[in-house]
Structure formats: structure tokens, C-alpha cells
Design an enzyme around this catalytic site. Structure first.
Site, PDB file in Angstrom:
ATOM      1  N   LYS A 138      -5.749 -14.665  -3.963  1.00 44.13           N
ATOM      2  CA  LYS A 138      -5.803 -14.850  -2.513  1.00 44.13           C
ATOM      3  C   LYS A 138      -6.960 -15.799  -2.214  1.00 44.13           C
ATOM      4  O   LYS A 138      -8.024 -15.692  -2.848  1.00 44.13           O
ATOM      5  CB  LYS A 138      -6.017 -13.494  -1.857  1.00 44.13           C
ATOM      6  CG  LYS A 138      -5.943 -13.462  -0.340  1.00 44.13           C
ATOM      7  CD  LYS A 138      -6.092 -12.019   0.156  1.00 44.13           C
ATOM      8  CE  LYS A 138      -5.915 -11.896   1.651  1.00 44.13           C
ATOM      9  NZ  LYS A 138      -5.982 -10.477   2.089  1.00 44.13           N
TER      10      LYS A 138
ATOM     11  N   SER B  69      -2.150  -9.248   5.170  1.00 41.68           N
ATOM     12  CA  SER B  69      -2.597 -10.618   5.175  1.00 41.68           C
ATOM     13  C   SER B  69      -2.435 -11.333   3.829  1.00 41.68           C
ATOM     14  O   SER B  69      -2.475 -12.559   3.775  1.00 41.68           O
ATOM     15  CB  SER B  69      -4.074 -10.680   5.562  1.00 41.68           C
ATOM     16  OG  SER B  69      -4.866 -10.030   4.578  1.00 41.68           O
TER      17      SER B  69
ATOM     18  N   SER C  14      -3.350  -4.820   3.720  1.00 41.41           N
ATOM     19  CA  SER C  14      -3.076  -6.229   3.431  1.00 41.41           C
ATOM     20  C   SER C  14      -2.583  -6.522   2.024  1.00 41.41           C
ATOM     21  O   SER C  14      -2.175  -7.650   1.743  1.00 41.41           O
ATOM     22  CB  SER C  14      -4.324  -7.079   3.700  1.00 41.41           C
ATOM     23  OG  SER C  14      -4.454  -7.318   5.079  1.00 41.41           O
TER      24      SER C  14
END
Lengths: 514, 100
Positions: free
Chosen positions: A80, A155, A179
């Protein structure tokens, strides 16, 4: 020849170690898949072929020399883009960090690469991890590989989509309120949020420091277990990382759930907006546990339903404090022609932050401001104590607790963009887990009949009991044996097979002529 | 607890955000709606409950006080928008303007 991108991390490692395939070939296959699908999916913000091929070279040399290699040797991995790694940009999906280049390494990322992972790239996310759809990225949304008109969740939506579409075998995400798990559910991947403190948070751009935790996405439960073994453990650079010994999470996965006490969190299933297909898939999974010999019962977490409200005070409060560092002086966007330092701060931040980031910073600052602190932040912290008490009481009677991971299948891009609170509700099942700090995994438990989209089951465990939730998830995975290849990839593989078939026919025809 | 436009302007200053009038209007509405949902917490009886700041039972994590390498000055300055002579450049903090 099998497409290497369809293999799990474990299968890739075994082949690389056996010398059946080189790490370089695995890396080439991963970049080939990215080339084929990422223009449509947009999972990546940056590709890192230099880093991947450098690792592949080292691994192939070690295998050739008969030297030991890591437990994830030759596995294509992704991060990420809120995790720092020297040699990469780290944007957190924000314009304010557009040109930022990492000057130090995130511990979990470093450990994943030290275990033999080959970094293919950095993945898209909602700006600073604020969101549940990856639509809040300053660099454009990620699309769900199962249906490009839908979101991959968020996310960590880029990480989830990368694994779902076979562009990486393992990806790391961060989970503050769901997330990792919610995008895992929406993309048909296995997604683990370890216990708070299980994995060092050093080098991940902080959102909610008492909530954040790094964890893996994988195509299988075993892959998540292997990844956790690689990244978990005490880190002197994160004082909140736990000294608790790291277990061999992959070792007991096949032991089954006979006698396991499984608690259905009945009061959370009543919350508004749980789709009928999700509810049906959830109860079917509960029945599967019972049929496999687990003792399934019901349990209530009375304060957990207020978790969403508590989280939308505590999360933004911590975020508003953490994001104070973006001031246009040491790094990031700087407003032009500032007259004084206050002008510089206020304009750099307003120009650099997107709408959801501004909303959360405002909400958090408000909740912490004089006159409102006790009513909002203080009250939320007390609710958090009650939620922890709820979980502790539940774990006296049950080994694992189950809920759906998300209240619906993947929704359409734009569907919830105008209603922040509707978006927040996507995390109603995952948020209480972060407030308590316990661990949870999302495992695909069904494909919705109407839409064909995956549905996730969330299995929550006691502090540092990742081994048990992974074992329970492995039982569901084995029993369901779902084909979790998204249509986009199936079409690609079919096209490749047709092309190979045509080539074979051509060769046969040429031989016949000759 | 409703939130007013002047509350939003005050909070924006605390948060060091230069918001446009349009943003203030929109945030007043959005934050009001979010706070409306969050207000359910006010109805919980939590008078005797201790607040939780951190989910794990740990206090005072100690380490040896040893010198170890950190960021070099070059690395620390590498991402700065403006530097001079190995330091960050900031606008005037006291006074302001060229004649300060």
C-alpha cells in the site's frame, strides 16, 4: 504451461526453491499481468521493476548455489502506498505528498522483502487511508477486477485489487477501521488484520495511532499465514509493537474446527443496511461451521453497535493530530508566495489535502477542541472501554466470533460518494475490532448468485490468537473451494489459451505440410 | 449539538486550514450530519467508566539509551520544498514581511 500468476505464494515459493521456475520468470509473469490488466484496474501508483528484478537475481543465484532462501522466495508482492521504502515514492494517495521519496524503510515492508518477496509496486489507496472505496485517492480510483464499474473497497483497495487480479501474490495493507478486511471481502481475497501491536507500524504513514495495524492480503489463508510470520514481531522502532512470540501460523491450518466454539454476534446483524444476500451467505457459513463439528452459539456485544460513532470521533481525532506534520516545510506541497508562517501552513494544507481528509481533520479537531473534548472524545474513549469489555466477556465463552465482513457486495463507483455517512457504514462490522485491538480475518464464503460478486465472512479472535482465526478461515476456504478468479482474468486466460491453441494448430499444420 | 459556520471557521483555524467560504458552508452541513449520527454516544450511561486511550495493556516501554545512526542531514532535507545552507527555509514567524 500454467500461468504463474494463478499460483498462490506458497506454490510459487515451492517451485522457485525446487528450481522448477526461476524468480525472474515469476517477476516477468507478474509484470506481464500488470501490463495486461492494470490499465483497466488501476491498482498501482508506482511500479518497481528494478527492485523486483534485483531481488529475483539474488534469489535465483542463491537457489543455483544451493544456499538457503527466504520463506517467500520469489513471491511477487505489493505494498500500500502509505508504506515507506527507500527507492520508492510514498504518496499516501495524497497530492500533498506527490513528489515525496522515502528516505527510510517501513519495518513490515522490509521484513516482507527480506523473506524473499519481490516488490512489483506500490498500490493505490484512499488519501491517507480515509475511505472505504479507494475513490478518495488524489490519483483516481481503483476499479474492482470483478466488475470494473464497482469499487474494490478501501482504503487498501489497490492492494486488494492487485492480489485479486493476480498482479501480486501477496500485498500489504493497513487497517484502522476495516481498510484491509472490507476490500478483502469486496474483491474475493483473504485479508487479515492482526492484533494491535502484532506487526510494527514503523514507517507506515500514521492515521489513528491507537487503531492502525498492518496486515496481508492473499489468495489463500495459508499465504496470509506465511506473510504474517514474515512481518510480525517486536520492533525496537515501534514501542507499541508486542514482544509476544511469533507463532508458526501456517502450521495448524488443516486441523479443522471440531469443538471450536463459534459465536454469532447476533446484535450486530440487526444493524441497518445488511443486504439479504450477505445475511444468507453469513448464516450458511455458520451452518458450515456446525456441520464441521464446531459448537456454534449466539453472543451479544451490546456496545459494539456504537463502535461506528466512537470510531468517527477517535479515528479523526488521532488523524487530525497525526496530520499536523504536513505543514509545507519539511516535505510535501508548499503554497507559493506565503506572507508568513501561518499563511504558509493554512494554504499548503488546504491546497494539498482532498475533501475527505479535510472533513476528517476538521471532525477530529472539533472533537478535541475546548468545550467539546469531554462530550465527544472523552465519551468515545469510555465507549471504547465498554467495547473491550464486551469482547473480553465474549471470549470467555467463545474461541472465535463471526459476522459478515461488509454489509453489501462491492458497490458502484460514485454510489456513496456524496454521502459520507453511508460510506462510513461500510465498516460497521470491522470497526469494533480495531477499537478493541483484537484480530480478525475476512475469508471469501460465497459468490452472490445475482451479481456473481464475492462475499466475505469476518472471523474475529482474541488478542494474539491469529492462529485460531486462520484455522477457522482455512476450514471455510476448504469447504467452499470457490473459484475466486475474477471475470477479467478468466477472459485473459481464455484468450491466452485460445492463442496457444491456434499456435499449436499452426505448428501441427506446418508439420503436416512438411 | 449543532455546529455553526463560525464554529467551522474557528476549527479550521485550529486545524491550520485556509478554507473558502464555499468549503465552510459545505463542511457546516456535512459535519452537522455526521455529528447527528455520532450523538447517539451522548445517550450511553458511561459515568463510571474509565476511558481507553490504547488497546494493549502496556506502560513505559523502555530501551537502552544508546547512540545509533539516524537520518543524515542530506536525507532529512531531501524532500524539503526549500532549503538553504543545510537548513529548512521558513517564512518569517515573528513580524512578517521584508521590513520585519
Amino acid at each position: 504451461m500454467i500461468d504463474l500468476n494463478t499460483l498462490t505464494a506458497r506454490e510459487v515459493r515451492d517451485r522457485v526453491v525446487a528450481g522448477d521456475v526461476s524468480a525472474r520468470e515469476v517477476a516477468e509473469a507478474a509484470f506481464g499481468r500488470i501490463e495486461a490488466v492494470d490499465a483497466s484496474v488501476h491498482a498501482f501508483l508506482e511500479l518497481t521493476p528494478e527492485i523486483a528484478y534485483e531481488a529475483a537475481g539474488r534469489i535465483d543465484a542463491a537457489v543455483a548455489a544451493g544456499e538457503p532462501v527466504g520463506p517467500l522466495a520469489g513471491v511477487p508482492v505489493a505494498l500500500k502506498d502509505n508504506m515507506n521504502l527507500v527507492g520508492t515514492h510514498t504518496t499516501a494517495g495524497s497530492k500533498i505528498l506527490g513528489p515525496y521519496r522515502s528516505v527510510y524503510d517501513c519495518t513490515a515492508a522490509r521484513r516482507l522483502l527480506d523473506a524473499g518477496g519481490m516488490l512489483v509496486g506500490k498500490c493505490n489507496l484512499d488519501e491517507f487511508a480515509f475511505g472505504s472505496s479507494t475513490e478518495n485517492s488524489a490519483y483516481g480510483p481503483t476499479h474492482n477486477p470483478w466488475d470494473l464499474s464497482r469499487v474494490p473497497g478501501g482504503s487498501s483497495g489497490g492492494s486488494a485489487a492487485a492480489v485479486s487480479a493476480g498482479m501480486a501474490a501477496i500485498a500489504l495493507g493497513s487497517d484502522t477501521g476495516g481498510s484491509i478486511r472490507q476490500p478483502g471481502a469486496l474483491t474475493g481475497t483473504v485479508a487479515l488484520k492482526p492484533t494491535y501491536g502484532r506487526v510494527s507500524r514503523y514507517g507506515v504513514i500514521a492515521f489513528g495511532s491507537s487503531l492502525d495495524q498492518i496486515g496481508p492480503f492473499g489468495k489463500s489463508v495459508e499465504d496470509c499465514a506465511l506473510a504474517l510470520e514474515a512481518i510480525a514481531g517486536k520492533d525496537p522502532l515501534d514501542a507499541t509493537s508486542a514482544a509476544e512470540p511469533v507463532r508458526s501460523y501456517a502450521a495448524g491450518l488443516g486441523e479443522g474446527v471440531e469443538g471450536l466454539r463459534v459465536g454469532i454476534v447476533s446484535d450486530l446483524l440487526d444493524v441497518e443496511g445488511c443486504a439479504p444476500e450477505v445475511r444468507a451467505a453469513f448464516y450458511a457459513a455458520a451452518e458450515t461451521f456446525a456441520s464441521l463439528g464446531a459448537e456454534v452459539g449466539e453472543v451479544r456485544l451490546p456496545t459494539a453497535r456504537h463502535g461506528l460513532a466512537a470510531y468517527y470521533i477517535i479515528g479523526p481525532a488521532e488523524a487530525s493530530s497525526n496530520l499536523a506534520r504536513f505543514d509545507g516545510i519539511r516535505y510535501g506541497h508548499r503554497a507559493a508566495d506565503a506572507t508568513d508562517v501561518l499563511d504558509l501552513y493554512t494554504r499548503s494544507r488546504a491546497e494539498g489535502f482532498g475533501p475527505e481528509t479535510i472533513r476528517r481533520v476538521m471532525l477530529g479537531t472539533y472533537a478535541l477542541s475546548a468545550g467539546y473534548y469531554d462530550a465527544y472524545y472523552g465519551q468515545a474513549q469510555k465507549a471504547r472501554t465498554r467495547i473491550i469489555d464486551d469482547y473480553r466477556a465474549a471470549f470467555e465463552h467463545f474461541d472465535v466470533l463471526i459476522t459478515p465482513t461488509a454489509p453489501s457486495v462491492a458497490f458502484k463507483l460514485g454510489e456513496k460518494a456524496d454521502d459520507p455517512y453511508a460510506m462510513y457504514l461500510s465498516d460497521v462490522y470491522t470497526i469494533p475490532v480495531n477499537l478493541a485491538g483484537v484480530c480478525a480475518v475476512s475469508v471469501p464464503c460465497a459468490l452472490d448468485e445475482a451479481s456473481g460478486l464475492p462475499i466475505g465472512l469476518q472471523i474475529t479472535g482474541d488478542y494474539f490468537d491469529e492462529a485460531t482465526i486462520l484455522r477457522a478461515a482455512a476450514a471455510i476456504e476448504a469447504e467452499r473451494a470457490l473459484d475466486l478468479t475474477p471475470p477479467l482474468v478468466t477472459e485473459l486466460l481464455d484468450a491466452q489459451a485460445a492463442e496457444a491453441g491456434m499456435a499449436a494448430q499452426r505448428d501441427a499444420a506446418l508439420r503436416a505440410e512438411g | 449539538m449543532p455546529i455553526s459556520e463560525s464554529d467551522v471557521r474557528h476549527v479550521a483555524m485550529l486545524a491550520r486550514l485556509a478554507l473558502s467560504d464555499e468549503q465552510v458552508t459545505q463542511l457546516t452541513e456535512e459535519l452537522g450530519a455526521i455529528l447527528g449520527h455520532i450523538d447517539e454516544l451522548q445517550h450511553l450511561d458511561l459515568a463510571d467508566v474509565q476511558p481507553t486511550a490504547h488497546p494493549l495493556d502496556m506502560t513505559n516501554v523502555m530501551r537502552p539509551d544508546e547512540v545509533r545512526p539516524g537520518l543524515t542531514r542530506e536525507d532529512a532535507l531531501a524532500n524539503a520544498p526549500q532549503t538553504e545552507d543545510g537548513a529548512f527555509v521558513v517564512p518569517p514567524i515573528v513580524g512578517g514581511g521584508d521590513d520585519a
